[in-house]
Each structure stands twice: as C-alpha cells, then as structure tokens.
Design an enzyme around this catalytic site. Structure first.
Site, PDB file in Angstrom:
ATOM      1  N   ASP A  85       0.870  -1.164   0.000  1.00 25.95           N
ATOM      2  CA  ASP A  85       0.000   0.000   0.000  1.00 25.95           C
ATOM      3  C   ASP A  85       0.915   1.224   0.000  1.00 25.95           C
ATOM      4  O   ASP A  85       2.112   1.120   0.287  1.00 25.95           O
ATOM      5  CB  ASP A  85      -0.891  -0.034   1.246  1.00 25.95           C
ATOM      6  CG  ASP A  85      -1.748   1.204   1.372  1.00 25.95           C
ATOM      7  OD1 ASP A  85      -2.348   1.609   0.364  1.00 25.95           O
ATOM      8  OD2 ASP A  85      -1.802   1.777   2.477  1.00 25.95           O
ATOM      9  N   ASP A  87      -0.209   5.075   0.999  1.00 29.47           N
ATOM     10  CA  ASP A  87      -0.481   5.974   2.123  1.00 29.47           C
ATOM     11  C   ASP A  87      -0.336   5.221   3.439  1.00 29.47           C
ATOM     12  O   ASP A  87      -0.982   4.199   3.664  1.00 29.47           O
ATOM     13  CB  ASP A  87      -1.900   6.543   2.027  1.00 29.47           C
ATOM     14  CG  ASP A  87      -2.064   7.491   0.850  1.00 29.47           C
ATOM     15  OD1 ASP A  87      -1.082   8.169   0.508  1.00 29.47           O
ATOM     16  OD2 ASP A  87      -3.165   7.547   0.278  1.00 29.47           O
TER      17      ASP A  87
END
Length: 362
Positions: A85, A87
């Site tokens: 991922d 963020d």
C-alpha cells in the site's frame, strides 16, 4: 485483456450478515444482478459465487494467530512478490516514511518483484509515477496500480460498450485512466462548479447514454453530483454503480486523518438504495488482475499495508501472506482489540524493519 475469471464483478455483502462491529466487505460475483442483458452481450461468465461472510467459522486459525515480525529474512525469503500500500506505508501525505528507499533497494537487490497498490483514485498511474520520482523513489509506472486504473480496467474487462458514457464523481486520476482506455466520460472536477437552482416544477435533465457511474474520492463533491449520479443509476437501464473504494479516511496531509472516498460513495448508496461494485481493496479484482498480468502465484505474495479492513483483508481474500505496519492508521491497541476480527500473519512498526534480520520491537 483479462481472463473471464478476473472479469467477474465485485458484489457487496449485506451488513446484516457481518459480525457485530465489523465492516462491510466485498467479494467477486457475476454482474447478472446489476446489468441488463443488452449490456452483458455474453461477455461475462455466470459464476455461482456465494457472498463472503465474516463468521466465526471462516476466521481461520492462521488469521487468529498474528505474530510480531521477528525474523524479517525468513519472511522475505518465503515470497517472490511484495505488494505495498502507499499511504501510511510508503508515505504520509507528501512526506516519505523513514527508511523506505533503503528497504525497497534491498528487496530489489534480493530479486523481489515490487508492486504498489493504492485505493487513492485522485491520480493516474502516470501521476503516481511522478510522485514516486519527486520523493526520490525509482518506481516504474507498470509497478503502480491505483483504484483509478482499476475502474478503467474493470470496464475493459467486461467489454463496456464504447458508445456508452461514464459519469465520474471523482478527480483527474479517474478521467485520465478512462481516457487512456478509450471510454467517453463526463463529470469530474468541472461539475464541482455546478449548482442547482430549485424552482417549482424544476426537472433536472441527465444523459441517458450514461452506462456507468464511477465514484471515487472527490474534493469537489456537491449536491449536483449526487443528484446527477442518482438519476443515471436509477433511471438509465442497466447503469453500473462502481466505487473505486470505500475507505472511511485518507491521508491528505501528515497532520491528521481526512474523510475518505467512502463518504462520497455513502451519499450515493443512500440516495439510490443500491450497493456499488467495488474495484479497489479489499475486493479481489486488483489481486486477480495482478496475478494474471505478472503470472504470480498468490501464495508467493506478501501484502504489506497499514489498514486492516482494506490492505490486510485484500491480502487474505487473495490467499496471500499479510504484514501489517503500524506507521499508518492502525495502532497496536486497534490490532489487539477484541472487536477486531481481521488478523494479519505478522505485524511490525514500519517497512524499514526489513533492514534488520531481527525486526524492531514495536
């Protein structure tokens, strides 16, 4: 072009079927319940998937036994691919998280494939490539998969008619990916300037050629967009309702959490009384797409993320190993809470713990 198994749609699970305090999740299912026969054109194979339900019977012993990552080398050696991922894992807002460049360089030196998957739909893959470059990270555009791209890829996978249009509630990233895929679209940031002047007998017109409404994170969200999208979904036969993600919060800056794309999607759910097809995490669409594109065995993938209900569930739904990092939205107290039913295989403080054979103590 995707295989037909990847082209299956994502269908929501009713909130009534979930455990108390758990969040809605999504699984793959045929689109037959959402699209008219004229749209389908025989391009989608009907699959008798049962909706995935979070019950005590399908929370596996593996998922219940989360371990702190103590031997990073052992995990690294056990897989071929790491999906990260962005963020809360690679950056927060526009600030790089400490130790990320060195960690990625080390994994590449060991011959690992790196893939970056984000639910943030505000940018296209090309725009995300520029962000990686600005932060000093050498990441190829082909290694980046944003939910904006997933929306366009999904429409391609179902042979969405090129003479139909897509109404976009979202930002530039979705528009750019739709354009690259050759789809007609309307809406986007420009509709953020539109207002509705209500008068007696006023009837709002909408384009009857809209065959899909795509909803993502939108800083220009307004009542005009809600009403226009609602009219398309409710009145255009077979119109698809597609969400890039349902994240409750996002990291626009590193100072605080901000309302996420789920808040925009929720408004349309309320007005249409329809659940969307979700193409971003935790649905398995992007995982199936990646496995198909790169020829990856899912058992040879480790999903690394900071969110339990999107990243970790995404990995678990795909049959991958999962590593939770505590550098984003999830704290150790949230992980250990009795109310949390989503348990990763491992957890650690941040991805730079990979640099130490014996990972740092949380």
């Amino acid at each position: 072009m995707l295989s037909r198994s990847v082209a299956s749609a994502v269908t929501p699970v009713s909130s009534s079927s979930l455990l108390p305090n758990s969040k809605p999740i999504f699984c793959l299912k045929t689109l037959s319940g959402y699209r008219s026969s004229s749209f389908c054109g025989g391009c989608i194979r009907k699959i008798n998937h049962k909706p995935l339900r979070m019950t005590s019977s399908n929370i596996t012993p593996r998922a219940m036994a989360t371990q702190q990552l103590e031997n990073a080398d052992q995990l690294i050696d056990s897989v071929e691919t790491f999906i990260f991922d962005c963020d809360g894992v690679i950056w927060k807002g526009d600030k790089l998280i400490e130790g990320v460049p060195e960690t990625l360089d080390m994994l590449r030196a060991k011959g690992k494939r790196l893939v970056f998957v984000t639910n943030n739909s505000t940018k296209s893959r090309k725009q995300y490539g520029k962000k990686f470059e600005t932060l000093g990270l050498n990441v190829n555009e082909e290694e980046i998969f944003a939910s904006s791209f997933a929306a366009a890829a999904y429409l391609q996978s179902i042979n969405f008619p090129k003479d139909k249009k897509v109404y976009v509630i979202g930002e530039e990233g979705i528009l750019k990916e739709l354009e690259l895929a050759g789809f007609q679209y309307l809406g986007g940031p420009d509709d953020g300037k539109r207002q509705i002047e209500l008068k007696p007998g006023f009837l709002m017109e909408h384009d009857h050629d809209v065959g899909a409404v795509v909803v993502g994170f939108d800083r220009y969200f307004n009542y005009y967009k809600i009403q226009y999208g609602t009219l398309c979904i409710r009145e255009n036969p077979g119109c698809l309702f597609i969400a890039t993600n349902r994240d409750a919060v996002t990291h626009l800056t590193d100072a605080q959490e901000w309302a996420g794309g789920g808040s925009m999607v929720g408004a349309l759910v309320g007005s249409t009384q329809r659940e969307p097809l979700v193409v971003g995490k935790p649905s398995t669409f992007m995982m199936d797409y990646l496995a198909d594109k790169f020829g990856i065995q899912k058992s040879q993938i480790c999903m690394v993320g900071d969110r339990l209900d999107t990243d970790i569930l995404f990995g678990q739904n795909g049959g991958c190993k999962t590593l939770l990092v505590l550098s984003g939205v999830t704290s150790i107290s949230m992980l250990e809470s009795p109310e949390n039913k989503i348990q990763p295989d491992f957890y650690t403080s941040k991805i730079s713990d990979f640099l130490s054979p014996k990972a740092a103590t949380v």
